[in-house]
Design a protein around this motif. Structure first.
Motif, short mmCIF file in Angstrom:
data_model
loop_
_atom_site.label_atom_id
_atom_site.label_comp_id
_atom_site.label_asym_id
_atom_site.label_seq_id
_atom_site.Cartn_x
_atom_site.Cartn_y
_atom_site.Cartn_z
N ASP A 149 40.60 38.01 46.58
CA ASP A 149 41.70 38.81 46.03
C ASP A 149 43.05 38.14 46.25
O ASP A 149 43.98 38.35 45.48
CB ASP A 149 41.69 40.21 46.64
CG ASP A 149 40.58 41.06 46.06
OD1 ASP A 149 39.55 41.22 46.75
OD2 ASP A 149 40.71 41.52 44.92
N ASP B 124 46.08 43.89 45.62
CA ASP B 124 45.30 42.74 46.10
C ASP B 124 45.63 42.39 47.56
O ASP B 124 44.80 41.82 48.26
CB ASP B 124 45.50 41.52 45.20
CG ASP B 124 44.62 41.61 43.95
OD1 ASP B 124 43.51 42.17 44.04
OD2 ASP B 124 45.04 41.10 42.90
N ARG C 237 36.31 39.19 50.56
CA ARG C 237 35.25 39.78 49.75
C ARG C 237 33.89 39.50 50.38
O ARG C 237 32.99 40.32 50.31
CB ARG C 237 35.25 39.18 48.34
CG ARG C 237 36.35 39.71 47.47
CD ARG C 237 36.16 39.22 46.05
NE ARG C 237 37.29 39.68 45.23
CZ ARG C 237 37.37 39.54 43.92
NH1 ARG C 237 36.39 38.93 43.26
NH2 ARG C 237 38.40 39.99 43.25
N ASP D 251 39.43 45.67 46.12
CA ASP D 251 40.06 46.82 45.46
C ASP D 251 39.43 47.00 44.08
O ASP D 251 38.90 46.05 43.51
CB ASP D 251 41.58 46.65 45.36
CG ASP D 251 42.00 45.47 44.51
OD1 ASP D 251 41.31 44.43 44.53
OD2 ASP D 251 43.02 45.58 43.80
N SER E 27 39.63 47.18 40.50
CA SER E 27 40.41 46.94 39.29
C SER E 27 39.52 46.96 38.05
O SER E 27 39.93 47.41 36.99
CB SER E 27 41.17 45.62 39.38
OG SER E 27 40.31 44.57 39.75
MG LIG Z 1 41.53 42.69 43.45
#
Ligand SMILES: [Mg+2]
Length: 321
Positions: free
Chosen positions: A34, A79, A150, A212, A214
């Motif tokens: 991110d 992010d 991640r 997150d 998106s």
């Molecule tokens: Mg993101």
């Protein structure tokens, strides 16, 4: 060190990133999370940039200039939340079209400033140019003492998601149909939430991987699992559906959990937490957390409803038509 440090999984957007990364080889480093991480003077900074283009990410009839500015900066700052970095600064570049007059530009700037302020960041610079359509590019910088990436989820980890889902997609459907959606739905689309305090809470409780939302929960959870080369079992009945979104879905003959699973631009967080994190500690989170599944060693996302397997809706395709 390869340019692409994180396994991205399938998809046209990721194919294009792979294409560029292959060309850059040693000239790029650490792509695929991110945020980028830059070490300077013993500190680690998280940096990310996010593009918002009229006609692609929004239509000017849908939102006020203030909302366009808020949304663009909140999306970029999300992010930083995704890696549990503390927001510091925003560099803001605007492509300004003829239709945006000075009063509109002031509103756009005010909205962008509010989003930065809500996250504790300042506007520290940027660029402007004339442009055939309104373009907002927000580059965000944060302090990342102990980033959560991640990748890092391990089999047995508990998967949680924050807040409620579905309102953003429902609002978008209303807008695409040419109608103003109900206020509760529109608000979620026009003014995305800020999850920075929650990100710090999750990091402090040992979050091993985070992202997150998106592209939609199903897609972004897929990205998190691909990055960690793990899989998961997902209980779709546990997805927290926004009440107005549940009504919206039901009125259109869609199961509410499907709307929640495919709704993009939610900017809620998905985290993998060690199984030892007890429910009573999660209950103290600044935003409600729902336990939605468990990380598994077998690659792939297996969704189920009342014990029966179900297929998940696809997420947002950045290069779709
Ligand atoms: Mg993101």
């Amino acid at each position: 060190v390869s340019a692409l440090e994180t396994n991205l999984g399938p998809g046209r957007e990721f194919d294009r990133i792979r294409l560029m990364a292959a060309r850059w080889r040693g000239r790029a480093r650490g792509l695929g999370d991110d945020c980028a991480f830059i070490e300077a003077g013993g500190e680690r900074l998280a940096v990310s940039t996010d593009l918002s283009i009229e006609g692609v990410h929004f239509r000017r009839e849908w939102l006020t200039p203030g909302e366009i500015g808020y949304r663009a900066v909140a999306a970029a700052l999300s992010d930083l939340a995704a890696v549990a970095a503390e927001p510091l600064a925003v560099l803001l570049s605007f492509g300004i079209p003829e239709w945006l007059d000075d009063a509109g530009l002031e509103e756009l700037a005010a909205g962008a400033g509010d989003a930065a302020g809500d996250a504790g960041a300042v506007i520290a610079g940027g660029d402007t140019s004339r442009s055939p359509q309104l373009i907002c590019d927000a580059c965000v910088v944060g302090r990342a003492a102990a980033p959560v990436l991640r990748r890092g989820a391990r089999p047995g980890d508990v998967l949680v998601v924050s807040g409620t889902l579905g309102a953003s997609a429902a609002a978008l459907e209303g807008l695409l149909a040419g109608a103003q959606p109900p206020a509760a739905l529109r608000a979620r689309f026009a003014r995305p939430p800020s999850r920075h305090a929650l990100a710090r809470f999750l990091a402090a409780h040992g979050a091993r991987a985070m992202i997150d939302i998106s592209d939609g929960l199903a897609a972004d959870l897929g990205h998190l699992l691909a990055a960690g080369e793990t899989g998961a079992s997902l209980d779709v009945a546990a997805l927290p559906v926004h009440p107005a979104a549940a009504e919206w879905a039901a009125a259109r003959g869609e199961e509410p959990w499907r709307l929640a699973a495919r709704s993009g631009e939610e900017y809620e967080l998905i985290a993998a937490l060690p199984p030892s994190v007890a429910d009573d500690r999660l209950a103290a989170a600044p935003v409600a957390l729902a336990r939605i599944g468990v990380v598994e060693a077998e690659v792939g996302l297996r969704a189920h409803l009342a014990g029966a397997p179900v297929s998940l809706p696809p997420g947002f395709d950045h290069f779709g038509t």
